[in-house]
Design a protein around this motif. Structure first.
Motif, short mmCIF file in Angstrom:
data_model
loop_
_atom_site.label_atom_id
_atom_site.label_comp_id
_atom_site.label_asym_id
_atom_site.label_seq_id
_atom_site.Cartn_x
_atom_site.Cartn_y
_atom_site.Cartn_z
N GLN A 1 7.77 12.37 -80.12
CA GLN A 1 7.96 13.03 -81.18
C GLN A 1 9.37 11.74 -81.52
OE1 GLN A 1 8.46 15.64 -80.27
NE2 GLN A 1 6.47 16.46 -81.42
N GLY A 2 10.33 10.60 -80.86
CA GLY A 2 10.82 9.69 -80.62
C GLY A 2 12.23 10.17 -80.89
N ILE A 3 12.24 11.62 -80.47
CA ILE A 3 14.08 12.62 -80.48
C ILE A 3 14.37 12.50 -79.87
CG2 ILE A 3 14.95 14.07 -81.77
CD1 ILE A 3 12.70 15.32 -83.60
N LYS A 4 15.84 11.46 -79.51
CA LYS A 4 16.42 12.29 -78.45
C LYS A 4 17.49 13.58 -78.30
CE LYS A 4 17.02 7.01 -77.62
NZ LYS A 4 18.91 6.43 -77.93
N VAL A 5 16.59 14.48 -76.94
CA VAL A 5 17.73 15.55 -76.95
C VAL A 5 18.78 14.73 -75.92
CG1 VAL A 5 17.86 17.68 -76.91
CG2 VAL A 5 16.38 16.19 -77.76
N GLU A 6 20.15 14.93 -76.34
CA GLU A 6 21.13 14.63 -75.02
C GLU A 6 21.01 16.20 -73.51
OE1 GLU A 6 24.79 14.24 -73.54
OE2 GLU A 6 24.85 14.39 -76.01
N ILE A 7 21.17 15.78 -72.27
CA ILE A 7 20.41 16.40 -71.20
C ILE A 7 21.55 16.42 -70.21
CG2 ILE A 7 18.14 16.96 -71.45
CD1 ILE A 7 17.34 14.81 -70.08
#
Length: 84
Positions: A11-17
């Motif tokens: 969906q184009g959402i960045k999640v920090e990992i």
């Protein structure tokens, strides 16, 4: 500015990992970003970035990226926007 390692969702959402299976990430500088497409496959892959670098890898195919090293450690950073 801090270094960032992200997973980019479909969906184009960045999640920090902090880590990703099969991928070793090393930040040797500051203000750099690595963004990996969700569902990507890595086997024995290493990415090292220095200052002001940007690495964006879209979702890989089922074979993924294998036995590779990506290094962006020169002066002024660098950019990899496509990798195949």
């Amino acid at each position: 500015m801090a270094n960032k390692f992200y997973l980019l969702s479909s969906q184009g959402i960045k999640v920090e990992i902090k880590e990703y299976d099969g991928l070793s990430v090393h930040f040797s500088g500051e203000n750099s970003e690595i963004c990996i497409g969700e569902g990507s496959v890595f086997r024995n892959v290493s990415i090292e970035v220095g200052n002001d670098a940007l690495v964006e890898i879209g979702k890989t195919n089922a074979q993924g990226i294998r036995n590779s090293m990506i290094r962006l450690v020169g002066n002024g950073g660098g950019e990899v926007s496509e990798f195949w």
